[in-house]
Structure formats: structure tokens, C-alpha cells
Design an enzyme around this catalytic site. Sequence first.
Site, PDB file in Angstrom:
ATOM      1  N   SER A 115      49.656  35.001  41.556  1.00  0.00           N
ATOM      2  CA  SER A 115      49.658  34.130  42.732  1.00  0.00           C
ATOM      3  C   SER A 115      48.310  33.423  42.861  1.00  0.00           C
ATOM      4  CB  SER A 115      49.974  34.959  43.981  1.00  0.00           C
ATOM      5  OG  SER A 115      50.223  34.098  45.073  1.00  0.00           O
ATOM      6  N   ASN A 116      48.030  32.866  44.003  1.00  0.00           N
ATOM      7  CA  ASN A 116      46.752  32.190  44.222  1.00  0.00           C
ATOM      8  C   ASN A 116      46.297  32.438  45.654  1.00  0.00           C
ATOM      9  OD1 ASN A 116      47.869  29.994  45.981  1.00  0.00           O
ATOM     10  ND2 ASN A 116      49.044  29.616  44.116  1.00  0.00           N
TER      11      ASN A 116
END
Length: 400
Positions: free
Chosen positions: A209-210
Site C-alpha cells: 500500500s502507500n
Amino acid sequence: MALADLKGKRIVLGVTGGIAAYKAVEVCRQLCDLGAHVSPVMTEGAKKFIGETTLSALASEPVQTKLWNAENPIPHTKLGQQADVIVVAPATARLIGTYAAGISNDLLTATLLATRAPVIICPAMHTEMWEHPAVQENIATLRRRGVIVVEPEAGRLAGGDLGQGRLAAPTTIVASVMETLTPADLAGVKVVVTAGGTREPIDSVRVISNRSSGKQGHAVAAAAIQRGASVSLITTADLPAPVGVEVVRVETTAQMQDALNARASAADVVIMAAAVADFRPVQSAETKLKKSAGIPKVELEPTPDLLAELGRNKPTGLTLVGFAAETENLEVNAADKLARKNLDLIVANDVSAPNVGFTYDTNSVLILGRNGERKAVELAPKASVAHAILDSVVAHRAAR
Ligand code: CTP
């Protein structure tokens, strides 16, 4: 367009009995400076913290404190009906509880029940009280009913304690009033907003993810609903959704794509604030990969670029807005994305700058348009930045 001033707006300013009552004086002054007609209402508790004369001297009319008043027998209905907005700053736990329970036991609570105007409450209290489940449930009830809550800030509290509970800054409270009174220039417009970072599974527990928090996208959805749009928010973020918004909770790029495709053809405006993953694992294990099996090799594949695909097959009349998170050459890179993805507007932020972008509550952006529009938005709360973005959307649509 967002309001430039408050000329002709009638504001009831409710002040309750907390130490932060002194800050209500500054809120009153700022609202009057912007041209508003401010009618102050103080509770008995408020009178223990500030003098009636102070507020009466600064406001547009004398302070009112009593429900039972021989000269003016029904002050609450007049105040409630005439108000364009009611602001309670500070709002104590007592006021919040009484209002949530629908009890009218003084002029302020009676006025709150006798109005159809938007209501903004600005809680201020000690951290323990603010975090108490009873207070939080009352706040959730009020939010569900459409009351706008300007959250208390963390900082020094009465008695020298540190924690959340301090009244929001007067400028934040005034900004919330401005936003609340902003005209419905998106009435009848269908807006789709995406928010948050997508999560691409490696196995049943791990994801790629980020750092996107989804706050800016959620703020855009909230601002759009305030301005009269019908809003769908496709989000990965575990944030409360603004009342009235259709919320579609998703995790992966593929889920976001399905939700977007189902809504894009009927939309007038699509705002892609989400940080969509650029790569995802080719395969994801259905169970948790065991450490004892050794270091896994995770092969990645590109995800579809949802924004570019929409740009390629853009339905007639759709205003397509992309975001660009950059760490260098902000304007050049953003202009390139604007053209490459066939966008109408792009909102670029330099995520390496202090207090900008991911996780912060503030943002500073550069908005570029395909017709040469260019607007720099200075560091401001994400709610204000959201309105600036929507100002550009409204202007772009009007120029077509
Ligand atoms: N975006 C998208 N689908 C993707 C990747 C990005 O729809 N798979 C959208 C984002 O929602 C955002 C815009 O594209 O509105 C810009 O994303 P960004 O990651 O900054 O752009 P990239 O095309 O990935 O360019 P670069 O890697 O060069 O920064």
C-alpha cells in the site's frame, strides 16, 4: 464560488461555560469584521467566564441570556428562524449532551431546537471528558443529524494539562462558518470522488500500500455535498463519511475500478484523489505465507491506470480531475500528466514540502487546467483546499 465575506448573513453565536469562552470574543469580532450580523447568546455558565458587556460591545446586538423575557416572550424562535447559521463556541459536554438528547432547558438549547439553519458546534473540554464514550456518542448522534463539528485541538488545557480538548482556533471556526454558508453551486451535479491508498494483497494478511490517508478525498466529498452535489465516495480510508454521501468502501485497485466504472458514465465530475497503486502482486496467497517457508519472491504487475482509461474513453460532458503527488518539478510533471491522461484539471502537491499531502490535515496545491487555468492554493486546512478545487471545477464547467 466560495464566499468572500459574510455580508448580510445572520449568525447566532452561542457561548457556553468553559474557560475557552474568552476565545468566543475573537470569533465574534472576526465574524463582524467579515460583515455578518452576530446575535450572541450566553448560557449561565458562560457568564462565569466572560462578561456580557464584552460580547455586547463587539456583536451586532446585545447578548441574550434568558428564555423567559417579558419584553421578548419568544426569543428562541426568533433567533432560530432568522439565523443563517448557529455556531456554538465553546460547546461544553453539558450543551452537547442536552442538544443530542433534544432537551431545551435554556435559551441556547431552545434556539438550537427551534432552527432549521445549519449548526456548527465547537467542543472544548478536558481530554478525559472529550474522550468519554458518552460525549463521543453524543457527538456521533449530532453528526448523524447533520451538525457540523469543529474538532477540538490538542494542546495546553486549563490547569496546565496537555491533550486534546482545546477549542479550535477562531480562524478555523470562522472558516467553517464560511464553508457552511457557501452557496449551492453544485446543485444537481453528480460528483464521484475516489480517496485513500489502494491495498494490494500479497497473502491473506499482508498488503502493498502507500501512505495516503484519504483525508483530502473525504474533504472534497464533504465540500461537494455542502455545495449541493450528489456525491459518491469510493474510498479505502477508514474515515467517517460525510452525511448524505454514497460511500463505497473498497480495498484494491480492481475493486476501485469496478466501483468507478459503475458510476462514471452517469457522473458530471470525477475527482481521482485516490493514491492508486501502480503495481500489484501477480498472485496473492489465500493463506498467510509462513516465515519458515523462506523469503517469498513477490512478482509484481502494473495495475490499470484508472484515470488514464477514463481520459481515453471520456464520456461527453464529464469533467475529469486528477491528482499528482510529486517530489520534484511539480508544475512540469503535473502539466505532463494533465495532457497525457486527457484531464480537464489536475491538482498537484509537492508531498516533500512540510505539512503537505499524505497524513497531514493541511495541504498546499497547484491546480492546472487544460484551458490554461492556473491557481496556487497556499497551505490551508484540507477542507479549504477542497473548496478551492471545487471552485476550479465550477469555473471550468461554466467556461465550457
Ligand atoms: N491513478 C490511477 N490509476 C493508477 C495510478 C494513478 O487512476 N493505477 C491516478 C491517481 O488517482 C491520480 C493520478 O492518477 O489522480 C496521478 O497518479 P500518479 O501516481 O501521481 O501518476 P502516475 O501516472 O503514476 O505517474 P508517475 O508514476 O510518473 O508519478
